[in-house]
Design a protein around this motif. Structure first.
Motif, PDB file in Angstrom:
ATOM      1  N   GLY A   1       0.816  -1.213   0.000  1.00 38.30           N
ATOM      2  CA  GLY A   1       0.000   0.000   0.000  1.00 38.30           C
ATOM      3  C   GLY A   1       0.841   1.250   0.000  1.00 38.30           C
ATOM      4  O   GLY A   1       1.820   1.351  -0.728  1.00 38.30           O
TER       5      GLY A   1
ATOM      6  N   TRP B   1      -3.754  -1.131   0.317  1.00 32.03           N
ATOM      7  CA  TRP B   1      -4.526  -0.697  -0.844  1.00 32.03           C
ATOM      8  C   TRP B   1      -6.028  -0.875  -0.625  1.00 32.03           C
ATOM      9  O   TRP B   1      -6.815  -0.030  -1.040  1.00 32.03           O
ATOM     10  CB  TRP B   1      -4.096  -1.472  -2.094  1.00 32.03           C
ATOM     11  CG  TRP B   1      -2.730  -1.106  -2.566  1.00 32.03           C
ATOM     12  CD1 TRP B   1      -1.610  -1.882  -2.506  1.00 32.03           C
ATOM     13  CD2 TRP B   1      -2.321   0.129  -3.159  1.00 32.03           C
ATOM     14  NE1 TRP B   1      -0.536  -1.206  -3.023  1.00 32.03           N
ATOM     15  CE2 TRP B   1      -0.948   0.027  -3.438  1.00 32.03           C
ATOM     16  CE3 TRP B   1      -2.974   1.303  -3.481  1.00 32.03           C
ATOM     17  CZ2 TRP B   1      -0.216   1.057  -4.028  1.00 32.03           C
ATOM     18  CZ3 TRP B   1      -2.248   2.331  -4.068  1.00 32.03           C
ATOM     19  CH2 TRP B   1      -0.892   2.204  -4.336  1.00 32.03           C
TER      20      TRP B   1
ATOM     21  N   LEU C   1      -3.989   1.916  -7.606  1.00 30.49           N
ATOM     22  CA  LEU C   1      -5.155   1.524  -6.818  1.00 30.49           C
ATOM     23  C   LEU C   1      -6.180   0.795  -7.687  1.00 30.49           C
ATOM     24  O   LEU C   1      -6.724  -0.232  -7.301  1.00 30.49           O
ATOM     25  CB  LEU C   1      -5.781   2.763  -6.176  1.00 30.49           C
ATOM     26  CG  LEU C   1      -6.967   2.541  -5.245  1.00 30.49           C
ATOM     27  CD1 LEU C   1      -6.569   1.666  -4.069  1.00 30.49           C
ATOM     28  CD2 LEU C   1      -7.465   3.896  -4.745  1.00 30.49           C
TER      29      LEU C   1
ATOM     30  N   ASN D   1      -9.454  -2.066  -6.720  1.00 31.25           N
ATOM     31  CA  ASN D   1     -10.230  -1.156  -5.890  1.00 31.25           C
ATOM     32  C   ASN D   1     -10.488   0.130  -6.671  1.00 31.25           C
ATOM     33  O   ASN D   1      -9.901   1.164  -6.384  1.00 31.25           O
ATOM     34  CB  ASN D   1      -9.481  -0.848  -4.587  1.00 31.25           C
ATOM     35  CG  ASN D   1     -10.355  -0.143  -3.583  1.00 31.25           C
ATOM     36  OD1 ASN D   1     -11.523   0.076  -3.813  1.00 31.25           O
ATOM     37  ND2 ASN D   1      -9.765   0.217  -2.461  1.00 31.25           N
TER      38      ASN D   1
END
Length: 130
Positions: A54, A69, A123, A128
């Motif tokens: 992330g 993430w 991302l 997502n």
């Protein structure tokens, strides 16, 4: 012609992590003696780290281990006068229905708009979509 986004993507694919520090102006404002070479200082500490896990930033409110993430909800640019800041909205782990906004450090070596676009692309690639 290679863009900044291509360079960041290639570094992440190659090393599994991208570290971003302050630009020369910010380094000078924080430590003019070290930047001018009058006194040797250690390498500048990373201010933002993007990896397969992330995102982490050296700013107030950012979780110690970074934000995975899956918890990042939104990334956007906020303009204040002539400066651009990157704000990251995250889902808090203790209350998943609440949102918290964190701001990445200012004056990084990567242009804020390019960095925000790249983070959004990463991302979206991780399933997502924003």
């Amino acid at each position: 012609m290679t863009t900044t986004i291509d360079t960041l993507s290639a570094e992440l694919a190659r090393d599994g992590e991208v570290t971003i520090g302050f630009n020369r102006t910010k380094q000078f404002l924080r430590n003019p003696v070290g930047l001018l070479g009058w006194r040797r200082s250690g390498p500048p500490a990373p201010q933002v780290i993007v990896n397969d896990f992330g995102l982490w930033a050296a700013s107030d409110g950012f979780p110690e281990g970074g934000v995975p993430w899956a918890r990042i909800l939104e990334v956007h640019i906020t303009k204040v006068n002539v400066s651009s800041y990157i704000d990251v909205s995250i889902r808090t782990p203790d209350t998943p229905d609440r949102r918290r906004t964190l701001r990445l450090p200012h004056m990084l070596t990567v242009d804020p708009e390019d960095l925000a676009k790249w983070i959004v692309m990463e991302l979206m690639e991780r399933g997502n979509p924003i």
